[in-house]
Design a protein around this motif. Structure first.
Motif, PDB file in Angstrom:
ATOM      1  N   GLU A 172      38.340 -29.578 -13.074  1.00  0.00           N
ATOM      2  CA  GLU A 172      37.138 -29.652 -13.901  1.00  0.00           C
ATOM      3  C   GLU A 172      35.893 -29.817 -13.045  1.00  0.00           C
ATOM      4  OE1 GLU A 172      37.983 -32.888 -16.476  1.00  0.00           O
ATOM      5  OE2 GLU A 172      39.306 -31.720 -17.809  1.00  0.00           O
ATOM      6  N   ALA A 173      35.979 -30.637 -11.996  1.00  0.00           N
ATOM      7  CA  ALA A 173      34.820 -30.828 -11.118  1.00  0.00           C
ATOM      8  C   ALA A 173      34.479 -29.546 -10.367  1.00  0.00           C
ATOM      9  CB  ALA A 173      35.100 -31.959 -10.136  1.00  0.00           C
ATOM     10  N   ALA A 174      35.516 -28.819  -9.912  1.00  0.00           N
ATOM     11  CA  ALA A 174      35.265 -27.569  -9.191  1.00  0.00           C
ATOM     12  C   ALA A 174      34.669 -26.514 -10.122  1.00  0.00           C
ATOM     13  CB  ALA A 174      36.564 -27.063  -8.576  1.00  0.00           C
ATOM     14  N   GLU A 175      35.173 -26.430 -11.346  1.00  0.00           N
ATOM     15  CA  GLU A 175      34.621 -25.470 -12.289  1.00  0.00           C
ATOM     16  C   GLU A 175      33.190 -25.821 -12.665  1.00  0.00           C
ATOM     17  OE1 GLU A 175      37.390 -25.517 -15.469  1.00  0.00           O
ATOM     18  OE2 GLU A 175      38.828 -24.154 -14.495  1.00  0.00           O
ATOM     19  N   ALA A 176      32.882 -27.128 -12.706  1.00  0.00           N
ATOM     20  CA  ALA A 176      31.515 -27.539 -13.010  1.00  0.00           C
ATOM     21  C   ALA A 176      30.543 -27.116 -11.914  1.00  0.00           C
ATOM     22  CB  ALA A 176      31.457 -29.059 -13.204  1.00  0.00           C
ATOM     23  N   LEU A 177      31.054 -26.953 -10.688  1.00  0.00           N
ATOM     24  CA  LEU A 177      30.214 -26.479  -9.586  1.00  0.00           C
ATOM     25  C   LEU A 177      30.076 -24.960  -9.568  1.00  0.00           C
ATOM     26  CD1 LEU A 177      31.515 -28.812  -6.729  1.00  0.00           C
ATOM     27  CD2 LEU A 177      29.368 -29.004  -7.994  1.00  0.00           C
ATOM     28  N   GLY A 178      30.726 -24.280 -10.517  1.00  0.00           N
ATOM     29  CA  GLY A 178      30.615 -22.833 -10.606  1.00  0.00           C
ATOM     30  C   GLY A 178      31.630 -22.074  -9.788  1.00  0.00           C
ATOM     31  N   MET A 179      32.706 -22.704  -9.332  1.00  0.00           N
ATOM     32  CA  MET A 179      33.719 -22.014  -8.541  1.00  0.00           C
ATOM     33  C   MET A 179      34.609 -21.175  -9.438  1.00  0.00           C
ATOM     34  SD  MET A 179      34.761 -25.129  -5.927  1.00  0.00           S
ATOM     35  CE  MET A 179      35.804 -24.079  -4.929  1.00  0.00           C
ATOM     36  N   SER A 180      35.029 -20.019  -8.926  1.00  0.00           N
ATOM     37  CA  SER A 180      35.924 -19.144  -9.677  1.00  0.00           C
ATOM     38  C   SER A 180      37.329 -19.733  -9.711  1.00  0.00           C
ATOM     39  CB  SER A 180      35.956 -17.757  -9.046  1.00  0.00           C
ATOM     40  OG  SER A 180      36.480 -17.826  -7.725  1.00  0.00           O
ATOM     41  N   ASN A 181      38.155 -19.191 -10.630  1.00  0.00           N
ATOM     42  CA  ASN A 181      39.525 -19.696 -10.754  1.00  0.00           C
ATOM     43  C   ASN A 181      40.310 -19.519  -9.464  1.00  0.00           C
ATOM     44  OD1 ASN A 181      39.227 -20.538 -13.414  1.00  0.00           O
ATOM     45  ND2 ASN A 181      39.776 -18.522 -14.236  1.00  0.00           N
ATOM     46  N   PHE A 182      40.149 -18.355  -8.820  1.00  0.00           N
ATOM     47  CA  PHE A 182      40.861 -18.118  -7.561  1.00  0.00           C
ATOM     48  C   PHE A 182      40.410 -19.102  -6.487  1.00  0.00           C
ATOM     49  CE2 PHE A 182      41.003 -16.107  -3.362  1.00  0.00           C
ATOM     50  CZ  PHE A 182      42.359 -15.829  -3.264  1.00  0.00           C
ATOM     51  N   ARG A 183      39.106 -19.325  -6.395  1.00  0.00           N
ATOM     52  CA  ARG A 183      38.587 -20.246  -5.381  1.00  0.00           C
ATOM     53  C   ARG A 183      39.012 -21.688  -5.656  1.00  0.00           C
ATOM     54  NH1 ARG A 183      34.995 -19.635  -1.384  1.00  0.00           N
ATOM     55  NH2 ARG A 183      33.755 -21.421  -0.684  1.00  0.00           N
TER      56      ARG A 183
END
Length: 292
Positions: A172-183
Motif C-alpha cells: 500500500e505504501a509503495a502504491e501510494a508513491l505511484g509505483m507500478s505493480n511490477f516495480r
C-alpha cells in the motif's frame, strides 16, 4: 550470591554413549572386508561415474530452474484476483502434487503412446506445426518435464508463503508513491520475501539432487544408473553404491554451504536491526516524527 553453573550429567553421558557407538561403527566399516574400500577407491573417479555425476548436476540445475520460474508464475496466479488464473493454478497443484513423481516420469517417457504427433495451434483453427513425439520427447526431455513440472508445484507454495509473509502495508505504501505493480513486486515485495523463500528453496534444491536418482527408471544415465550399470557387470553392488553415496554427500555438502551464505546475505537486514539498541531506534523514530 555466587552463580553455580548447572551440571548437565545426562548430556555428557548421552554424548559419551554416542561417541562410543560412532567409534564402533567407524571401526566396523574400516575393518569389515566386505565393504571393499579398494574397489570404492578404484571406481570413485571412474569415467562412467564422473559422466553420471555431471548428468546429475545438470539435471538438478535445469529442473530447479524450471521449477523456480514456473513456481513463481503459479504463485502469482494463486494470489491473483482473477478467478480463472487462480483456478488454473489450483488445478495445476492438484495434478502435480497429487500424483507420485515416479509415475509422472514414466508418463512423460511414454507420452508418444497417447500423442504420437504433437500439434501446436488452436483447438478448432489452423495448426502451427506437427512434431513427432518419439523424436522430440527424448529421455532427457522426459526427465526435465517430470522433474521440472513437479518441482514447480512445490516451489509455487514456497514462493506464495514468502509473498504472503510481507505485510500488506508495504504494498500500500509503495502504491501510494505511484509505483507500478511490477516495480512494487520486484523492488519491495520480493526482496523482503526472499528471507522466507531461500531456506525451503535450499532444501528443495538438495532434495532435487537426490530425486534425480529416480530418472534411472527411464534409463537416463545419471549417477545412480551409472553405478548400477557397473555393478550389474562386475557384481560389486555395495562398493558401487558407496561410491554413489560419497558423491551425493559431497554435492549435498556444497549446496548446504551455499544455502548458508545465501541465508546470511538475505538476512543481513535482520542482523542490522538486532545490532541497533532499542533506545537508538526510539530516538530516531522521535526525530523522524518531529521533523515531519
Amino acid at each position: 550470591m555466587p552463580v553455580v553453573p548447572l551440571r548437565h550429567y545426562g548430556r555428557w553421558l548421552a554424548a559419551a554413549v554416542l561417541l562410543v557407538v560412532l567409534a564402533g561403527l567407524v571401526v566396523s566399516m574400516i575393518t569389515n572386508p566386505r565393504f571393499k574400500w579398494e574397489i570404492v577407491l578404484q571406481y570413485l573417479l571412474d569415467d562412467s561415474i564422473i559422466s553420471g555425476l555431471l548428468m546429475t548436476i545438470w539435471l538438478t540445475i535445469a529442473a530447479m530452474a524450471i521449477g523456480i520460474v514456473l513456481g513463481t508464475a503459479i504463485a502469482l496466479m494463486r494470489i491473483s484476483e482473477n478467478p480463472v488464473l487462480a483456478s488454473v493454478a489450483s488445478g495445476y497443484l492438484w495434478v502435480f502434487r497429487g500424483t507420485p513423481l515416479l509415475v509422472q516420469l514414466i508418463f512423460w517417457f511414454n507420452l508418444s503412446a497417447l500423442y504420437p504427433q504433437i500439434t501446436l495451434g488452436f483447438p478448432f483453427g489452423p495448426s502451427l506445426g506437427n512434431f513427432d513425439a518419439n523424436q522430440y520427447i527424448t529421455v532427457y526431455v522426459a526427465a526435465l518435464l517430470g522433474l521440472g513440472l513437479n518441482e514447480g508445484a512445490y516451489m509455487s507454495e514456497i514462493v506464495r508463503s514468502g509473498l504472503n509473509s510481507v505485510p500488506v502495508g508495504q504494498r500500500e505504501a509503495a502504491e501510494a508513491l505511484g509505483m507500478s505493480n511490477f516495480r512494487v513486486m520486484w523492488r519491495i515485495i520480493l526482496p523482503q520475501a526472499m528471507r522466507v523463500i531461500i531456506p525451503p528453496t535450499g532444501n528443495q534444491l538438495i532434495g532435487m539432487l537426490k530425486t534425480t536418482s529416480l530418472v534411472s527408471v527411464i534409463a537416463l544415465q545419471e549417477l545412480l544408473y551409472s553405478a548400477q550399470l557397473i555393478y550389474s557387470a562386475n557384481f560389486q553392488t555395495i562398493p558401487l553404491l558407496i561410491v554413489a553415496s560419497i558423491w551425493y554427500l559431497v554435492l549435498t555438502t556444497v549446496l548446504s554451504i551455499g544455502q548458508y551464505f545465501l541465508e546470511r546475505h538475505f538476512g543481513r537486514s535482520d542482523r542490522r536491526t538486532a545490532m541497533v539498541p532499542s533506545d537508538d531506534v526510539t530516538d530516531a523514530s522521535a526525530q523522524i516524527v518531529g521533523s515531519a
